[in-house]
Design an enzyme around this catalytic site. Sequence first.
Site, PDB file in Angstrom:
ATOM      1  N   ASN A 236       0.792  -1.238   0.000  1.00  0.00           N
ATOM      2  CA  ASN A 236       0.000   0.000   0.000  1.00  0.00           C
ATOM      3  C   ASN A 236       0.821   1.283   0.000  1.00  0.00           C
ATOM      4  OD1 ASN A 236      -2.509  -1.306  -0.108  1.00  0.00           O
ATOM      5  ND2 ASN A 236      -2.473  -1.672   2.104  1.00  0.00           N
ATOM      6  N   SER A 349      -4.663 -10.852   5.872  1.00  0.00           N
ATOM      7  CA  SER A 349      -4.119  -9.503   5.733  1.00  0.00           C
ATOM      8  C   SER A 349      -3.264  -9.400   4.471  1.00  0.00           C
ATOM      9  CB  SER A 349      -3.277  -9.143   6.958  1.00  0.00           C
ATOM     10  OG  SER A 349      -2.104  -9.938   6.988  1.00  0.00           O
ATOM     11  N   THR A 350      -3.024  -8.163   4.055  1.00  0.00           N
ATOM     12  CA  THR A 350      -2.170  -7.947   2.878  1.00  0.00           C
ATOM     13  C   THR A 350      -0.776  -8.495   3.133  1.00  0.00           C
ATOM     14  OG1 THR A 350      -3.425  -5.944   2.363  1.00  0.00           O
ATOM     15  CG2 THR A 350      -1.310  -6.216   1.275  1.00  0.00           C
ATOM     16  N   GLY A 351      -0.281  -8.326   4.366  1.00  0.00           N
ATOM     17  CA  GLY A 351       1.045  -8.847   4.688  1.00  0.00           C
ATOM     18  C   GLY A 351       1.131 -10.350   4.566  1.00  0.00           C
ATOM     19  N   HIS A 396      -9.425  -8.732  10.242  1.00  0.00           N
ATOM     20  CA  HIS A 396      -8.159  -9.448  10.173  1.00  0.00           C
ATOM     21  C   HIS A 396      -7.869 -10.137  11.507  1.00  0.00           C
ATOM     22  CE1 HIS A 396      -7.359  -7.839   6.311  1.00  0.00           C
ATOM     23  NE2 HIS A 396      -7.067  -6.619   6.701  1.00  0.00           N
TER      24      HIS A 396
END
Length: 425
Positions: A236, A349-351, A396
């Site tokens: 991001n 999550s994006t991670g 999340h």
Amino acid sequence: MGWKRHRGEGKRIIATTSTRWVHRTMRHFLMIRLSPGMGIFAKIAVVYCASVSLVVLSMLYYYQALDFNYNLKYSMSIGTELRQRVLLSGQDTWNRSLDSLARLWNESLEGLPRIEIKIRNRWHWPFYSPSNPLMTRIEPHFNMTRIYTMQKISRNYFNPIRHVIDYRDLDAFRTNCNIKSFTMKNSTGENHKACDVVHTPIKHYRTCAVVGSGGILLNSSCGAEIDAHDFVIRSNLPPTIPFQKDVGRRTNFTAVNHARLMAVRKALKARNPAIRAAIFSRLSSSPGMVFSYSLTLADNKRNRRYLQSVYMIAKENKIPMIAAFSHQSYMSSKGLWSKMGGRRWTLPSTGLNMFGLATTFCDRISMYGYFPFPDVHGRPIPYHYYDGVRKPHSAHKMKGEFDMFQKLHRQGVLRHVVDKCDATI
């Protein structure tokens, strides 16, 4: 004797007669005049014989090429297997041999000036350029046997060829490929062929840093260590330069979600020149950075319009950035976490998705900035290092993901950094 001489003369007579017959037959054959129909037939016969000869020669060449290709693949497979055995053994045979030679050399020169043989890092197997001392220090942490096992699993769910596609291939992808199955449109059933008209800017890397935005990075001094990796992945498009001592400044790949894509597009179109300059600076801080949209794009007109707008503005302003898209959302690979962590999170999550993608093209992954708790050692920390957000998204399961990262860290599959870094070399 007379009988023998007569028999020899008979042989000469027969040989002379047969030779004359052959010559006479050939002369008559050459003097034959063919009718028009017979001439056409003869030409057809000649062409047919020539064609058959070419086909036979082509088949011989083809099978010879197949045999060569098979031998080449076999040799490459043997080389790959030997390479993996060396890596899995955790031993450096080449350096160990040189150490032995140096020791024998010095021991055999009693009373003479000692000669040191310097062993250069670039001759490690597999051969690679001298690594940063920071990387040399952390590499013993990794268990390559478990890493290779994990890669075999994760590549069934993530693949940069499918999930990080150069934006310039979008039209070719939509025209020639089935969006959901990632196969060619003209191939069906058992003969389906993978979409091969697209390209990815991602290669294979020895060391990767997957950097989150957690406040745990503040005052960590991890910037130099992060930038020492071969490939740096972020999510991001967070600000880096004002915090580079703690988070580094390099970004080779950043994946953005829908909200961040809209924010970047809005900033690029802002009337305020200061806002535009700020986003231009962030996109240009790491030349060649891959700016990738993590959700589906090819079958969504609105998302496609947003990414196209970002791509066109970046191109017009000569921003050194590579736009990319995925044929499906990263969220479609949830099954991976069931196999790796024993849980199937509804909203990874994006991670977590960045880690899953990185396992497919990177051998040694260090993760920074993934710490979901509000304090450490009695010291309060923000959720993001660059703003005042205190709590993670409620959907999340950050604590569960943290536990999985810690488990994989203990197994040597990844390196989960949650403390300060030693920046000294």
